[in-house]
Design a protein around this motif. Structure first.
Motif, mmCIF file in Angstrom:
data_model
loop_
_atom_site.group_PDB
_atom_site.id
_atom_site.type_symbol
_atom_site.label_atom_id
_atom_site.label_comp_id
_atom_site.label_asym_id
_atom_site.label_seq_id
_atom_site.Cartn_x
_atom_site.Cartn_y
_atom_site.Cartn_z
ATOM 1 N N GLN A 63 -19.826 5.582 1.207
ATOM 2 C CA GLN A 63 -21.195 5.996 0.916
ATOM 3 C C GLN A 63 -21.605 5.431 -0.442
ATOM 4 O O GLN A 63 -20.791 5.336 -1.355
ATOM 5 C CB GLN A 63 -21.266 7.524 0.866
ATOM 6 N N TYR A 65 -25.435 5.084 -3.062
ATOM 7 C CA TYR A 65 -26.796 5.593 -3.259
ATOM 8 C C TYR A 65 -27.750 4.460 -3.582
ATOM 9 O O TYR A 65 -27.441 3.599 -4.402
ATOM 10 C CB TYR A 65 -26.839 6.629 -4.383
ATOM 11 N N ALA A 76 -34.199 8.460 -4.540
ATOM 12 C CA ALA A 76 -32.825 8.034 -4.293
ATOM 13 C C ALA A 76 -32.369 8.602 -2.959
ATOM 14 O O ALA A 76 -32.824 9.668 -2.542
ATOM 15 C CB ALA A 76 -31.913 8.530 -5.414
ATOM 16 N N ARG A 77 -31.503 7.859 -2.290
ATOM 17 C CA ARG A 77 -30.951 8.399 -1.047
ATOM 18 C C ARG A 77 -29.570 7.823 -0.806
ATOM 19 O O ARG A 77 -29.281 6.691 -1.178
ATOM 20 C CB ARG A 77 -31.872 8.174 0.117
ATOM 21 N N PRO A 78 -28.726 8.643 -0.170
ATOM 22 C CA PRO A 78 -27.391 8.141 0.156
ATOM 23 C C PRO A 78 -27.447 7.225 1.375
ATOM 24 O O PRO A 78 -28.280 7.392 2.259
ATOM 25 C CB PRO A 78 -26.609 9.418 0.468
#
Length: 189
Positions: A63, A65, A76-78
């Motif tokens: 994962q 970001y 922001a997003r993973p």
């Protein structure tokens, strides 16, 4: 406005086969896989650095970001990296003979700098055209990702979150439906 074509499995394999014969094959394959297997927009792919996908111990991450300034929503997003995409990134990483600088673009242009979103968009369009696929654009991978998740029974809320959408209605517009899918659906009864 007409939406980007969602590739069939055969069309996706054809694109991979055609781009495998061209210049910068592994780089182009990696860009395409980030679109199809992570659902990233071309602008997001263009901003990626090696430091986004490699951990401090040199392994491909599960994962990472996206920074707010690199997303359409400015949030922001993973990004979750599937095992398939991890393998693709690992193969791509192994193509580099010299030590990778973590600050360098993950998908470099021929000039070794980062692609602009527009240039990467044009590259993806050319890859689809070279494979003889009409209607496919740089957004086809993102639609493929969302459609495949939906047809696999993944929760709409999860798909919306993975896509970085604020609205479920937006996510639903990405999902492609065809006759084969509808025939399979009624057979569930």
């Amino acid at each position: 406005m007409k939406q980007a074509k969602v590739l069939t499995e055969a069309e996706f394999k054809r694109v991979l086969a055609v781009l495998g014969q061209g210049k910068h094959a592994q780089r182009n394959r990696t860009a395409l896989m980030l679109s199809h297997y992570a659902g990233l927009r071309v602008g997001e792919i263009a901003t990626l650095r090696w430091s986004d996908v490699i951990s401090t111990d040199g392994e491909i991450v599960q994962q990472f970001y996206l920074k707010p300034e690199h997303t359409k929503s400015n949030e922001a997003r993973p990004v979750h990296v599937s095992k398939r995409l991890q393998r693709e990134l690992s193969v791509y990483k192994s193509c580099f003979k010299q030590q990778i600088r973590l600050t360098e673009p993950l998908i470099p242009s021929q000039k070794r700098g980062a692609f602009s979103a527009n240039s990467l968009c044009q590259l993806m369009g050319r890859l689809y055209r070279d494979a003889g696929i009409d209607g496919a654009t740089s957004h086809s991978g993102r639609r493929w990702f969302i459609t495949r998740l939906a047809h696999a029974g993944v929760s709409p809320k999860v798909i919306m979150t993975l896509a970085g959408h604020r609205s479920l209605a937006t996510t639903q517009r990405y999902i492609d439906v065809n006759d084969e899918m509808m025939s399979k659906a009624v057979e569930v009864l």
